[in-house]
Scaffold this motif. Structure first.
Motif, short mmCIF file in Angstrom:
data_model
loop_
_atom_site.label_atom_id
_atom_site.label_comp_id
_atom_site.label_asym_id
_atom_site.label_seq_id
_atom_site.Cartn_x
_atom_site.Cartn_y
_atom_site.Cartn_z
N GLY A 288 1.19 -1.15 -0.03
CA GLY A 288 0.01 0.34 0.03
C GLY A 288 1.33 0.98 0.10
N VAL A 289 2.11 0.96 0.82
CA VAL A 289 2.93 2.16 0.90
C VAL A 289 3.52 2.94 -0.58
CG1 VAL A 289 4.70 3.48 2.66
CG2 VAL A 289 3.40 1.93 2.81
N ALA A 290 3.54 0.99 -1.02
CA ALA A 290 4.89 1.44 -2.47
C ALA A 290 4.01 2.41 -3.67
CB ALA A 290 5.38 -0.24 -2.65
N CYS A 291 2.39 1.77 -3.61
CA CYS A 291 1.28 2.03 -4.39
C CYS A 291 0.82 3.66 -4.27
CB CYS A 291 0.33 0.98 -4.45
SG CYS A 291 -1.34 1.91 -5.64
N LEU A 292 1.54 3.83 -2.72
CA LEU A 292 1.05 5.70 -2.72
C LEU A 292 2.37 6.09 -3.58
CD1 LEU A 292 0.02 8.12 -1.63
CD2 LEU A 292 1.29 7.23 0.68
N ASP A 293 2.72 5.59 -2.72
CA ASP A 293 4.98 6.35 -3.58
C ASP A 293 4.80 6.27 -5.05
OD1 ASP A 293 7.20 7.29 -3.31
OD2 ASP A 293 7.64 5.50 -3.92
N LYS B 8 10.26 12.23 -0.90
CA LYS B 8 11.47 11.93 0.40
C LYS B 8 10.98 10.97 1.44
CE LYS B 8 14.74 16.06 -0.51
NZ LYS B 8 15.36 17.20 -0.56
N PHE B 9 9.79 11.58 1.88
CA PHE B 9 9.62 10.83 3.45
C PHE B 9 8.23 9.79 2.74
CE2 PHE B 9 5.76 10.00 6.35
CZ PHE B 9 6.97 9.67 7.28
N ILE B 10 7.72 9.33 1.89
CA ILE B 10 7.38 7.98 1.39
C ILE B 10 8.06 7.66 1.12
CG2 ILE B 10 5.41 6.88 0.19
CD1 ILE B 10 4.31 9.13 2.53
N THR B 11 9.67 7.73 -0.15
CA THR B 11 10.21 6.80 -0.37
C THR B 11 11.73 6.24 0.67
OG1 THR B 11 9.87 8.10 -2.48
CG2 THR B 11 12.45 6.56 -2.30
N ALA B 12 11.45 6.78 1.46
CA ALA B 12 12.49 6.25 2.88
C ALA B 12 11.20 5.06 2.87
CB ALA B 12 13.03 8.36 3.58
N PHE B 13 10.08 5.87 3.81
CA PHE B 13 9.89 5.02 4.41
C PHE B 13 9.19 3.51 3.58
CE2 PHE B 13 5.51 3.49 6.67
CZ PHE B 13 5.97 3.22 7.47
N ARG B 14 9.37 3.72 2.35
CA ARG B 14 9.09 3.05 1.99
C ARG B 14 9.85 1.69 1.93
NH1 ARG B 14 9.77 2.84 -4.22
NH2 ARG B 14 12.26 3.00 -3.59
N PRO C 30 15.05 -0.32 -7.19
CA PRO C 30 15.88 -0.45 -5.66
C PRO C 30 15.22 -0.10 -4.67
CG PRO C 30 16.08 1.27 -7.33
CD PRO C 30 15.03 0.10 -7.86
N HIS C 31 16.56 -0.57 -3.72
CA HIS C 31 16.16 -0.05 -2.22
C HIS C 31 16.80 0.84 -1.25
CE1 HIS C 31 12.04 -1.77 -2.69
NE2 HIS C 31 12.21 -2.28 -3.13
N HIS C 32 16.87 1.85 -1.04
CA HIS C 32 18.15 2.34 -0.01
C HIS C 32 17.72 1.50 1.30
CE1 HIS C 32 18.92 5.70 -2.94
NE2 HIS C 32 18.41 5.46 -2.92
N TYR C 33 19.20 0.59 1.83
CA TYR C 33 18.92 -0.12 3.54
C TYR C 33 19.69 1.38 4.12
CZ TYR C 33 18.22 -4.74 1.71
OH TYR C 33 17.99 -5.60 1.37
#
Length: 205
Positions: A34-39, A52-58, A121-124
């Motif tokens: 759901g968060v990924a879809c919102l992003d 920024k916030f949504i992508t970082a939280f995702r 890709p994901h930031h760890y």
């Protein structure tokens, strides 16, 4: 589910159901996607590469919980199931729930998670932060399992009832260390697939 446990445990305690274990992971998966879809939607609307916030939280949600937990559940559940299914998913449940429901809780979570790894890709976070958040999630779930047992007198998985207190401590501890290993593996896969450009958020300029 209610019909099964009405016949298996007293009426006062069947309000807490074993499916809460599987549902916890399903909720985590649903929440993450759901968060990924919102992003994705916000990026399209605003025409930006990052929200920024949504992508970082995702990314934080996926790297520290969704990927490690999904992989852990798949590996541990099916390993024990193939050894002796009565320890985790008694055969009597086949008469209550369709096969696809079991696979929805314990199988499909892995391929969807792997697709996420391969396609995005994901930031760890830093290793310390990631491992601490994973520890917090593990502690929360362990506490929930123990709470359910204290309220109903029944374990969410029959296998747990066969372990001594020392055995339970060893099981939960080894589960955490396995989850950490999976977390570190996910970080390596992410770096292998996407390269060093995927630095931890705290190191980005």
């Amino acid at each position: 589910m209610t019909l099964l446990w009405e016949t298996a445990i007293p009426r006062k305690s069947y309000k807490v159901r074993p499916s809460l274990s599987g549902n916890s992971w399903q909720f985590l998966q649903a929440f993450f996607f759901g968060v990924a879809c919102l992003d994705d939607v916000l990026k399209r609307i605003k025409g930006r590469k990052d929200i920024k916030f949504i992508t970082a939280f995702r990314d934080l949600l996926f790297t520290t919980l969704a990927f490690p937990v999904s992989t852990f559940v798949f590996l541990v559940f099916w390993t024990i199931f193939l050894y002796d299914r009565e320890l985790v998913y008694p055969k009597v449940l086949d008469d209550i729930f369709p096969v696809w429901m079991n696979h929805a809780m314990h199988t499909f979570i892995l391929p969807f998670t792997l697709l996420e790894v391969i396609l995005r890709p994901h930031h760890y976070p830093s290793k310390k932060t990631g491992i601490m958040l994973l520890a917090a999630g593990t502690l929360a779930y362990t506490s929930r399992v123990l709470w359910i047992y204290s309220e109903t007198g029944r374990w969410v998985y029959p296998m747990l009832g066969k372990l001594s207190p020392l055995g339970l401590a060893a099981f939960f501890s080894s589960s955490y260390f396995l989850s950490v290993s999976i977390y570190l593996l996910g970080e390596k896969i992410n770096r292998w697939k996407w390269g060093d450009m995927m630095q931890p958020w705290m190191k980005r300029k």
